[in-house]
Scaffold this active site. Sequence first.
Site, PDB file in Angstrom:
ATOM      1  N   THR A 130       0.974  -1.469  -0.195  1.00 56.69           N
ATOM      2  CA  THR A 130       0.155   0.208   0.250  1.00 56.69           C
ATOM      3  C   THR A 130       0.898   0.884   0.097  1.00 56.69           C
ATOM      4  O   THR A 130       2.515   1.196   0.592  1.00 56.69           O
ATOM      5  CB  THR A 130      -0.701  -0.036   0.950  1.00 56.69           C
ATOM      6  OG1 THR A 130      -1.685   1.379   1.646  1.00 56.69           O
ATOM      7  CG2 THR A 130       0.047  -0.289   2.714  1.00 56.69           C
ATOM      8  N   GLU A 132      -0.269   3.319   1.738  1.00 57.70           N
ATOM      9  CA  GLU A 132       0.261   3.926   3.066  1.00 57.70           C
ATOM     10  C   GLU A 132       1.499   4.467   4.096  1.00 57.70           C
ATOM     11  O   GLU A 132       1.829   4.414   5.137  1.00 57.70           O
ATOM     12  CB  GLU A 132      -0.927   3.506   4.394  1.00 57.70           C
ATOM     13  CG  GLU A 132      -2.229   3.940   3.609  1.00 57.70           C
ATOM     14  CD  GLU A 132      -3.675   2.886   3.966  1.00 57.70           C
ATOM     15  OE1 GLU A 132      -3.714   3.111   5.161  1.00 57.70           O
ATOM     16  OE2 GLU A 132      -5.144   3.082   4.089  1.00 57.70           O
ATOM     17  N   LYS A 161       2.596  -3.356   7.281  1.00 57.40           N
ATOM     18  CA  LYS A 161       2.626  -3.543   5.605  1.00 57.40           C
ATOM     19  C   LYS A 161       4.023  -3.388   5.573  1.00 57.40           C
ATOM     20  O   LYS A 161       4.877  -3.749   4.670  1.00 57.40           O
ATOM     21  CB  LYS A 161       1.130  -2.888   5.277  1.00 57.40           C
ATOM     22  CG  LYS A 161       0.072  -3.409   5.369  1.00 57.40           C
ATOM     23  CD  LYS A 161      -0.121  -4.925   4.238  1.00 57.40           C
ATOM     24  CE  LYS A 161       0.267  -4.971   2.591  1.00 57.40           C
ATOM     25  NZ  LYS A 161       0.144  -5.962   2.318  1.00 57.40           N
TER      26      LYS A 161
END
Length: 348
Positions: A130, A132, A161
């Site tokens: 991601t 993010e 992640k």
Amino acid sequence: MKLLVTGGAGFIGSAVVRLAVARGHEVVNLDALTYAACLENVAPVAGSPLYTFEEVDIRNCPALDTVFETHKPDAVMHLAAESHVDRSIDGPGDFIETNITGTYNMLEAARAYWSAQGKPDTFRFHHISTDEVFGSLPADPEVMFTEDTPYDPRSPYSASKAASDHLVRAWHETYGLPVVLTNCSNNYGPYHFPEKLIPVVILNALAGRDLPIYGDGANIRDWLYVEDHADALLLVVEKGALGRSYNIGGCNERSNLELVKTLCAILDELRPKPAGSYADQIRFVADRPGHDARYAIDPARIREELGWQPSVSVEQGLHKTVEWYLQNEAWWRALQTRAGVGRRLGTG
Ligand code: NAD
């Protein structure tokens, strides 16, 4: 190719499974069927001779070894993850176990299998991540996430992640495992689990409920239609350069408030209320703790090196998405009874 897709009963994984089978790839879908999974998402391909399902948890190492030995994949597309930021605030433990330890287990199972095969450099371990992991951007539209942006995750989800991305790169550098990575912006589209912003807005609007907007609604996200993401992922697993990462985004920045107003306008057109607009149901609620202000992807690398670009604008994609939810009530009604759905999560 014979693809081992993890998380293929989830939102993005199922889009990958459907597209891969449609393109003639053999697919083994490995999924633990957590609260976020739905086998209906892959019903369109479930009868295909190209499709196999394995109900396996990536925390179960012996089961992973068996899947590799049984199916002998040419490539792994690793999407299985705990994916909901609000749930990561309430219960980070599952995110650490699945996203970090689970990815470590996948890397070790893949490395053992790849080594036993004589370490073919045609093998790929594609890790799906991601944007993010890069943290939060200032409002300046010139500033975007590139592949070289330093990692600065700020939620338990994005930190888990980020950790998994680091492990994948380390397995490439240390053991030579042939990996590729992708970091994508916010996805939307059909089969989106009804706890994420876009389905929440559509379904609450139809039910006459409040449309909750965190904080002042100024947080900006870069939206990508899920089927365009699946197309990019298949391109990267086939043609991506070894050890390289690619940012994937739709160049569609919208504040949450703009996005919700657009959805309301589409609903006003497709399913008008007897009086007024769905926008009348918008309500501002307490913000998410540590809510990142802005995400924006610079997708120049995947566009210039691999020739990928999204097929739909965000307006077209949102229209298709609202139509899909209007036509697939049985799908979303069945998911609304799952634990946590319909409740405010992640208030810290
Ligand atoms: P999702 O929550 O819809 O699906 C995740 C799937 O993984 C589910 O089917 C679930 O059952 C499975 N899973 C979870 N834990 C597992 C475990 N321990 N073992 C095996 N399977 C397990 O998520 P999504 O939105 O489809 O996201 C897929 C991937 O893409 C994730 O890695 C996520 O970090 C990444 N990603 C998502 C977005 C987005 O906007 N949704 C954007 C960029 C990247």
